[in-house]
Write a protein that holds these residues in place. Structure first.
Motif, PDB file in Angstrom:
ATOM      1  N   LEU A  22      75.339  81.904  28.871  1.00 22.29           N
ATOM      2  CA  LEU A  22      75.622  81.554  30.263  1.00 22.29           C
ATOM      3  C   LEU A  22      75.435  80.059  30.514  1.00 22.29           C
ATOM      4  O   LEU A  22      76.244  79.417  31.191  1.00 22.29           O
ATOM      5  CB  LEU A  22      74.707  82.351  31.194  1.00 22.29           C
ATOM      6  CG  LEU A  22      74.988  83.853  31.327  1.00 22.29           C
ATOM      7  CD1 LEU A  22      73.867  84.532  32.106  1.00 22.29           C
ATOM      8  CD2 LEU A  22      76.323  84.093  32.025  1.00 22.29           C
ATOM      9  N   ASP A  26      78.207  77.059  31.448  1.00 24.52           N
ATOM     10  CA  ASP A  26      78.008  76.187  32.609  1.00 24.52           C
ATOM     11  C   ASP A  26      78.101  74.707  32.252  1.00 24.52           C
ATOM     12  O   ASP A  26      77.993  73.845  33.129  1.00 24.52           O
ATOM     13  CB  ASP A  26      76.641  76.460  33.243  1.00 24.52           C
ATOM     14  CG  ASP A  26      76.708  77.586  34.265  1.00 24.52           C
ATOM     15  OD1 ASP A  26      77.790  78.166  34.433  1.00 24.52           O
ATOM     16  OD2 ASP A  26      75.675  77.864  34.904  1.00 24.52           O
ATOM     17  N   VAL A  89      78.247  90.675  33.528  1.00 25.92           N
ATOM     18  CA  VAL A  89      77.958  89.472  32.743  1.00 25.92           C
ATOM     19  C   VAL A  89      78.892  89.387  31.540  1.00 25.92           C
ATOM     20  O   VAL A  89      79.421  88.314  31.204  1.00 25.92           O
ATOM     21  CB  VAL A  89      76.482  89.458  32.286  1.00 25.92           C
ATOM     22  CG1 VAL A  89      76.235  88.346  31.262  1.00 25.92           C
ATOM     23  CG2 VAL A  89      75.551  89.282  33.474  1.00 25.92           C
ATOM     24  N   HIS A  92      82.230  88.321  32.895  1.00 27.67           N
ATOM     25  CA  HIS A  92      82.122  86.941  33.380  1.00 27.67           C
ATOM     26  C   HIS A  92      82.203  85.945  32.224  1.00 27.67           C
ATOM     27  O   HIS A  92      82.790  84.865  32.353  1.00 27.67           O
ATOM     28  CB  HIS A  92      80.799  86.779  34.135  1.00 27.67           C
ATOM     29  CG  HIS A  92      80.467  85.372  34.526  1.00 27.67           C
ATOM     30  ND1 HIS A  92      81.067  84.731  35.590  1.00 27.67           N
ATOM     31  CD2 HIS A  92      79.598  84.470  33.986  1.00 27.67           C
ATOM     32  CE1 HIS A  92      80.585  83.496  35.691  1.00 27.67           C
ATOM     33  NE2 HIS A  92      79.689  83.319  34.738  1.00 27.67           N
ATOM     34  N   THR A  93      81.633  86.300  31.083  1.00 29.08           N
ATOM     35  CA  THR A  93      81.591  85.399  29.924  1.00 29.08           C
ATOM     36  C   THR A  93      82.669  85.712  28.893  1.00 29.08           C
ATOM     37  O   THR A  93      82.759  85.032  27.865  1.00 29.08           O
ATOM     38  CB  THR A  93      80.216  85.498  29.230  1.00 29.08           C
ATOM     39  OG1 THR A  93      79.949  86.874  28.902  1.00 29.08           O
ATOM     40  CG2 THR A  93      79.117  84.988  30.156  1.00 29.08           C
ATOM     41  N   SER A 242      78.148  80.961  23.016  1.00 33.84           N
ATOM     42  CA  SER A 242      77.462  79.680  23.180  1.00 33.84           C
ATOM     43  C   SER A 242      78.055  78.634  22.250  1.00 33.84           C
ATOM     44  O   SER A 242      78.290  77.481  22.647  1.00 33.84           O
ATOM     45  CB  SER A 242      75.965  79.847  22.910  1.00 33.84           C
ATOM     46  OG  SER A 242      75.292  78.612  23.023  1.00 33.84           O
ATOM     47  N   TYR A 438      68.122  82.761  35.004  1.00 39.41           N
ATOM     48  CA  TYR A 438      69.284  81.877  35.152  1.00 39.41           C
ATOM     49  C   TYR A 438      69.160  81.054  36.438  1.00 39.41           C
ATOM     50  O   TYR A 438      69.387  79.840  36.440  1.00 39.41           O
ATOM     51  CB  TYR A 438      70.571  82.702  35.175  1.00 39.41           C
ATOM     52  CG  TYR A 438      71.815  81.897  35.486  1.00 39.41           C
ATOM     53  CD1 TYR A 438      72.519  81.241  34.475  1.00 39.41           C
ATOM     54  CD2 TYR A 438      72.285  81.781  36.801  1.00 39.41           C
ATOM     55  CE1 TYR A 438      73.646  80.490  34.758  1.00 39.41           C
ATOM     56  CE2 TYR A 438      73.413  81.032  37.091  1.00 39.41           C
ATOM     57  CZ  TYR A 438      74.096  80.397  36.075  1.00 39.41           C
ATOM     58  OH  TYR A 438      75.213  79.658  36.373  1.00 39.41           O
ATOM     59  N   LEU A 446      74.015  83.369  40.033  1.00 40.87           N
ATOM     60  CA  LEU A 446      75.065  83.753  39.091  1.00 40.87           C
ATOM     61  C   LEU A 446      76.132  84.576  39.806  1.00 40.87           C
ATOM     62  O   LEU A 446      75.843  85.612  40.397  1.00 40.87           O
ATOM     63  CB  LEU A 446      74.468  84.564  37.939  1.00 40.87           C
ATOM     64  CG  LEU A 446      75.432  84.989  36.828  1.00 40.87           C
ATOM     65  CD1 LEU A 446      76.048  83.761  36.159  1.00 40.87           C
ATOM     66  CD2 LEU A 446      74.694  85.835  35.793  1.00 40.87           C
TER      67      LEU A 446
END
Length: 461
Positions: A22, A26, A89, A92-93, A242, A438, A446
């Motif tokens: 996450l 960002d 999540v 979202h990712t 990541s 987060y 988030l």
């Protein structure tokens, strides 16, 4: 390694990997290290030989259990609510592209010494043997209220302000019996204890609504989904995410030491003579053991069987919740079962977990009511683990520590404490910890308003 990062993450447990992904998405510069040479930490999956090595001290499991490679036994087995926070999540990712999911067959509750399917709608309430005729009608009215409730439509509130009215007051309006309140509060709303009854009813209603909407998502027997081959791929999936966004990963980095300035604020991490500077540190407690405290203990049994849990409609994957009052306890007990249908065991084999917040030092005795519901068991392993929570001031020292646990297999010495998870067999409480961390790290909320259709799950043919 000798450069500066926005965040250095220590440990590759599921919580740390989700947050690493996450934060990288960002745009933060992230360095992620682990003393182990594998991903997952306490969230890892074990094959049969590894399971025997961890809990029996040797790696020769019985041949009748099948090939070791066919087993993927999750050390933190938790189902995902189909419309829940973790699925949001994942979408979202875009991590869903790394995983394949399958719907979980059943969701049950233990009530009056029997296992029953959890009713979640007005139609199911009328069919459920959990309630008598008049109670079914009262429950049906409650479920209709929950289904119709819309925060933005005052007409659906029926004159009740759920930010002011408690769950107990809302329930009393419908005259529901204690046993009905028990399974709604614990098996649908997934509350860990009865404290919710004296809190504002809004969260309670939203939780029951989430359960019902998740149940309708895939038209299966439960509101849950689970990845094929288990949860072991989740930490690696977020690690890949990541890396795509510029995150740097380093495994097998021993003796990671966090450094602080004269004001006690984290400024860097050293391993093998190299130091990376940073603004913040996110870690599991084994890296900062002096900044956490023990808050409880979980007892657990891991069982291998050759049959599904009795009285669950032959479900090959299932959750059974035993509310605390049904056993005269202070905390609920949870049964988790998955099988070869999700590619976590050899053909015809089932993996079952029985977990609860420990109230004694005798897991064999404490877990017996849950184990008795499993039927015949081929192999069983007991362990306990401590739960920890951070005690530090993250604004002052720049350290963000996940809630933690320590596994203590019976008859083996305890390892250092890895990242923590409670006794539940679903991810809803776990993801709340991730979301909270987060927000603390970024100062942002988030945004999980996503298109849920982006995630799909296979059902039984």
């Amino acid at each position: 390694m000798d450069e500066e990062y926005d965040v250095i993450v220590l440990g590759t447990g599921l919580k740390e990997c989700i947050l690493s992904g996450l934060l990288s998405v960002d745009g933060l510069k992230v360095l992620h290290m682990d003393r182990n040479d594998y991903y997952g930490g306490a969230s890892t999956s074990l094959n049969l030989k590894q399971l025997w090595k961890r809990f029996r001290g040797e790696d020769t499991p019985p041949e009748q259990l099948g090939s070791s490679r066919e087993y993927n036994v999750d050390m933190i087995p938790k189902f995902m609510m189909a419309n829940g926070a973790l699925v949001r999540v994942l979408i979202h990712t875009d991590v869903t592209k790394y995983l394949n999911f399958k719907a979980v067959d059943g969701s049950f509750v233990y009530n009056k010494k029997k296992i029953h399917k959890v009713p979640a709608t007005d139609v199911e309430a009328l069919k459920s043997p959990l309630m008598g005729l008049f109670e079914k009608r009262r429950a049906r009215k409650f479920f209709i209220y929950v289904q119709d409730y819309d925060e933005n439509d005052p007409k659906s509130h029926e004159g009740l302000d759920l930010n002011q009215v408690t769950a107990r007051q809302l329930i009393s309006k419908y005259g529901l019996e204690d046993d009905t309140i028990d399974f709604i509060g614990h098996a649908l709303a997934l509350h860990l204890d009865d404290h919710y009854l004296d809190q504002p009813a809004k969260s309670f209603v939203e939780r029951v609504k989430l359960y019902a909407e998740s149940l309708a998502r895939f038209q299966g027997g439960s509101p849950y989904i689970y990845p094929l081959y288990g949860l072991g791929e989740l930490p690696q999936a977020f690690a890949r995410l990541s890396a795509v966004y510029g995150g740097t990963y380093m495994l097998n980095k021993p003796d990671c030491t966090v450094h602080f300035d004269e004001n006690g604020k984290a400024i860097g991490v050293t391993s093998e003579g190299e130091t990376a500077k940073c603004k913040k540190v996110l870690c599991d407690p084994s890296y900062l053991p002096d900044k956490v405290q023990k808050v409880g203990k979980v007892s657990r049994a891991i069982c291998i069987m050759n049959h599904p849990i009795p009285n669950t409609h032959d479900s090959q994957s299932v959750q059974v919740i035993i509310p605390q009052k049904q056993l005269g306890r202070k905390s609920d007990m949870y049964l988790f079962c998955c099988s070869y249908a999700h590619n976590v065991a050899a053909k015809g084999k089932y993996i079952a977990f029985v977990t609860t917040e420990a109230e004694t030092d005798q897991p064999e005795v404490e877990l017996k009511p849950g184990i008795d519901l499993l039927g015949a068991v081929e192999e069983i392993f007991y362990d306990t683990y401590d739960r920890f929570e951070p005690t530090n001031d993250h604004e002052g020292d720049g350290c963000f520590i996940s809630k933690v646990r320590r596994i203590c297999p019976r008859h083996l010495p305890p390892p250092p404490p890895p990242p923590s998870y409670d006794a539940t067999t679903h991810f809803e409480t776990t993801v709340q910890d991730v979301i909270a961390l987060y927000s603390k790290i970024t100062g942002k909320v988030l945004d999980l308003s996503v298109d849920l259709s982006a995630a799909s799950a296979a059902t039984e043919e």
